[in-house]
Design a protein around this motif. Structure first.
Motif, mmCIF file in Angstrom:
data_model
loop_
_atom_site.group_PDB
_atom_site.id
_atom_site.type_symbol
_atom_site.label_atom_id
_atom_site.label_comp_id
_atom_site.label_asym_id
_atom_site.label_seq_id
_atom_site.Cartn_x
_atom_site.Cartn_y
_atom_site.Cartn_z
ATOM 1 N N LEU A 200 0.826 -1.214 0.000
ATOM 2 C CA LEU A 200 0.000 0.000 0.000
ATOM 3 C C LEU A 200 0.855 1.257 0.000
ATOM 4 C CD1 LEU A 200 -2.764 -0.995 2.587
ATOM 5 C CD2 LEU A 200 -3.096 -0.611 0.137
ATOM 6 N N ASN A 201 1.831 1.299 0.901
ATOM 7 C CA ASN A 201 2.686 2.485 1.032
ATOM 8 C C ASN A 201 4.034 2.048 1.596
ATOM 9 O OD1 ASN A 201 3.921 4.910 1.447
ATOM 10 N ND2 ASN A 201 2.223 5.857 2.545
ATOM 11 N N PRO A 202 4.952 1.647 0.725
ATOM 12 C CA PRO A 202 6.235 1.097 1.191
ATOM 13 C C PRO A 202 7.057 2.073 2.031
ATOM 14 C CG PRO A 202 6.295 1.554 -1.179
ATOM 15 C CD PRO A 202 4.858 1.682 -0.754
ATOM 16 N N LEU A 203 6.904 3.379 1.817
ATOM 17 C CA LEU A 203 7.674 4.335 2.605
ATOM 18 C C LEU A 203 7.349 4.234 4.091
ATOM 19 C CD1 LEU A 203 7.990 5.572 -0.316
ATOM 20 C CD2 LEU A 203 8.240 7.768 0.837
ATOM 21 N N ARG A 204 6.115 3.798 4.403
ATOM 22 C CA ARG A 204 5.726 3.676 5.806
ATOM 23 C C ARG A 204 6.535 2.597 6.521
ATOM 24 N NH1 ARG A 204 4.520 5.216 9.051
ATOM 25 N NH2 ARG A 204 2.610 4.458 9.993
ATOM 26 N N VAL A 205 7.005 1.602 5.775
ATOM 27 C CA VAL A 205 7.799 0.534 6.402
ATOM 28 C C VAL A 205 9.118 1.104 6.922
ATOM 29 C CG1 VAL A 205 8.874 -1.723 6.057
ATOM 30 C CG2 VAL A 205 6.713 -1.187 4.915
ATOM 31 N N LEU A 206 9.660 2.100 6.242
ATOM 32 C CA LEU A 206 10.906 2.719 6.694
ATOM 33 C C LEU A 206 10.740 3.358 8.071
ATOM 34 C CD1 LEU A 206 12.124 4.479 3.410
ATOM 35 C CD2 LEU A 206 12.820 2.244 4.308
ATOM 36 N N ASP A 207 9.501 3.700 8.422
ATOM 37 C CA ASP A 207 9.207 4.369 9.695
ATOM 38 C C ASP A 207 8.925 3.364 10.811
ATOM 39 O OD1 ASP A 207 8.989 6.852 10.994
ATOM 40 O OD2 ASP A 207 6.807 6.758 10.951
ATOM 41 N N ASP A 208 9.002 2.076 10.491
ATOM 42 C CA ASP A 208 8.736 1.023 11.482
ATOM 43 C C ASP A 208 9.827 1.057 12.552
ATOM 44 O OD1 ASP A 208 8.437 -1.534 12.833
ATOM 45 O OD2 ASP A 208 7.157 -2.120 11.136
ATOM 46 N N LYS A 209 9.418 1.160 13.813
ATOM 47 C CA LYS A 209 10.395 1.321 14.908
ATOM 48 C C LYS A 209 10.890 -0.003 15.481
ATOM 49 C CE LYS A 209 10.159 5.863 15.012
ATOM 50 N NZ LYS A 209 9.283 6.107 13.871
ATOM 51 N N ARG A 210 10.363 -1.143 15.049
ATOM 52 C CA ARG A 210 10.776 -2.420 15.616
ATOM 53 C C ARG A 210 12.222 -2.750 15.213
ATOM 54 N NH1 ARG A 210 5.927 -6.032 13.442
ATOM 55 N NH2 ARG A 210 6.354 -4.654 11.648
ATOM 56 N N PRO A 211 13.066 -3.120 16.169
ATOM 57 C CA PRO A 211 14.481 -3.389 15.881
ATOM 58 C C PRO A 211 14.687 -4.472 14.825
ATOM 59 C CG PRO A 211 14.131 -3.207 18.251
ATOM 60 C CD PRO A 211 12.771 -3.207 17.621
ATOM 61 N N ASP A 212 13.857 -5.535 14.844
ATOM 62 C CA ASP A 212 14.051 -6.618 13.877
ATOM 63 C C ASP A 212 13.755 -6.158 12.459
ATOM 64 O OD1 ASP A 212 11.336 -6.434 14.799
ATOM 65 O OD2 ASP A 212 10.904 -8.288 13.719
#
Length: 420
Positions: A200-212
């Motif tokens: 849907l919006n791949p740029l949002r994945v860059l904002d994922d705060k999970r360390p893994d």
């Protein structure tokens, strides 16, 4: 104890702490008022579609955190989770963009609502001050807003904050990057929800705060490598203008922020003393948002700064704000005639701008002086029958302890003079 408590994830602002929040709001707003921004206030709730279209269906804000409800009349509304979409809607509805003076520059202050897991620095009800410059595509506007936020924070005494800066490109260059990022993300070991978000919006994945997740994003393609010449030139001018103003910033090629409407310039203010919730504010350019919500093309830029987070940042740095005294003069009447005379004098003092309070409830001298001490007043006026018979009151300096008699008719002028 009351039967009721504030809802989970919310808080009450009560004295004396509330004075700090008011001071922070004023400090953030002051540079805006000096730079041509006019105040706007919007409803606490809006049509759900305003946020679904503007903020983005794929964002956590819309898909998970928005308080949405249906009215008795069947309207689908939502408590506002952010301010930009509401302010732009208000400007369009009022046709401010047709007045011939673009950009329309607006600032606002208010409460916002998101259903999040409550923790320090993250609430379900929070306060922000925001600014929007609507209707002009100009790097100087982007720079202006970043500089004004920096000015506001420094006026409060904050020093340990950082400004992160990036460009998200535009409709010309971002689709190419989006496709490259999606190809990269499909090759990672991600959960189904994250993979769905990537489509849907791949740029949002860059904002994922999970360390893994962040660990796997180390070699992700960077948007700066895909910027078109126009976006590169625009971003470089923003950087040059900020630098020329003496404002330090850090280039962060992975900064995307959590809203779908951003284009080109995006920035965030972070404070390292706040732990996981390090962002104290942020914003960026949103050139296509007006069209998304049914308006004409109006390239715009804005930011929102968290009042709650800013207060926490001040605490982390040990900054004590110089707050004006809530009470400068406290009147203590002893007897009915003194109540009548001193109440009138308190009213006169307030009219000339002196913060004054009164001993209510027919307290005796001891109890009234305790109230005077608690009020923080610099001066106390005490009067009884004998004083009034002589046409005087007793004026006590609460810092030095000195006390002197002054004429009843001289009270206002004397206190104005002493308090400056």
């Amino acid at each position: 104890m009351s039967t009721f408590q504030a809802p989970k994830g919310t808080y009450d602002l009560i004295p004396p702490d509330s004075a700090r929040f008011l001071a922070v709001r004023e400090a953030i707003a002051a540079p805006l008022r000096n730079s041509g921004y006019g105040y706007v206030e919007t409803p606490g709730f809006e049509n759900v579609e305003l946020f679904a279209r503007g903020v983005g269906e794929s964002t956590d804000i819309v898909s998970k955190e928005m308080y949405a409800f249906e009215t008795k009349g069947g309207d689908r509304l939502a408590l506002r989770p952010e301010g930009t979409a509401s302010v732009l809607r208000a400007a369009l509805e009022a046709n401010l963009h047709k007045a011939g003076n673009l950009p329309v520059k607006l600032w606002y202050s208010g409460s916002y609502y998101r259903y999040e897991r409550p923790q320090k620095g993250r609430y379900r009800h929070f306060s922000q001050v925001g600014a929007e410059a609507i209707g002009a595509e100009d790097p100087a506007l982007d720079a202006e807003l970043i500089i004004l936020a920096d000015q506001a924070y420094r006026s409060l005494g904050l020093r340990d904050f950082r400004i992160l800066l990036n460009s998200l490109g535009d409709q010309e260059c971002r689709p190419v990057y989006r496709a490259a990022l999606q190809d990269f993300l499909r090759g990672l070991d991600l959960d189904e929800e994250t993979l769905r978000r990537a489509e849907l919006n791949p740029l949002r994945v860059l904002d994922d705060k999970r360390p893994d997740v962040q660990k796997q994003l180390t070699d992700a393609p960077l948007l700066r490598d895909y910027l078109c010449d126009a976006c590169k030139a625009y971003h470089e001018e923003v950087r040059e203008l900020i630098s020329a103003a003496g404002v330090s910033f850090e280039d962060d090629p992975k900064l995307v922020r959590g809203l779908d409407y951003y284009t080109r310039t995006t920035f965030e203010f972070v404070h390292d003393g706040l732990g996981a919730q390090s962002a104290v504010g942020g914003g960026g350019r949103y050139d296509g948002l007006s069209e998304m919500i049914g308006g004409p093309a109006l390239p715009s830029v804005g930011w929102a700064l968290g009042v709650d987070r800013t207060v926490l940042a001040l605490e982390a740095e040990g900054v004590e704000l110089e707050l004006p005294a809530t009470t400068s003069v406290f009147a203590v009447p002893l007897g009915e005639e003194a109540r009548r005379v001193l109440f009138a004098k308190v009213t006169e003092l307030r009219k000339v701008g002196v913060a004054a309070d009164f001993s209510y409830g027919h307290k005796g001298l001891k109890g009234a002086m305790k109230s005077a001490n608690r009020s923080g007043a610099r001066y106390t006026i005490v009067a009884g029958e004998r004083d009034l018979a002589e046409g005087v009151v007793q004026l006590k300096d609460m810092e030095s302890g000195e006390q002197s008699a002054i004429g009843v008719g001289e009270i206002v002028a004397e206190l104005e003079s002493r308090l400056g």
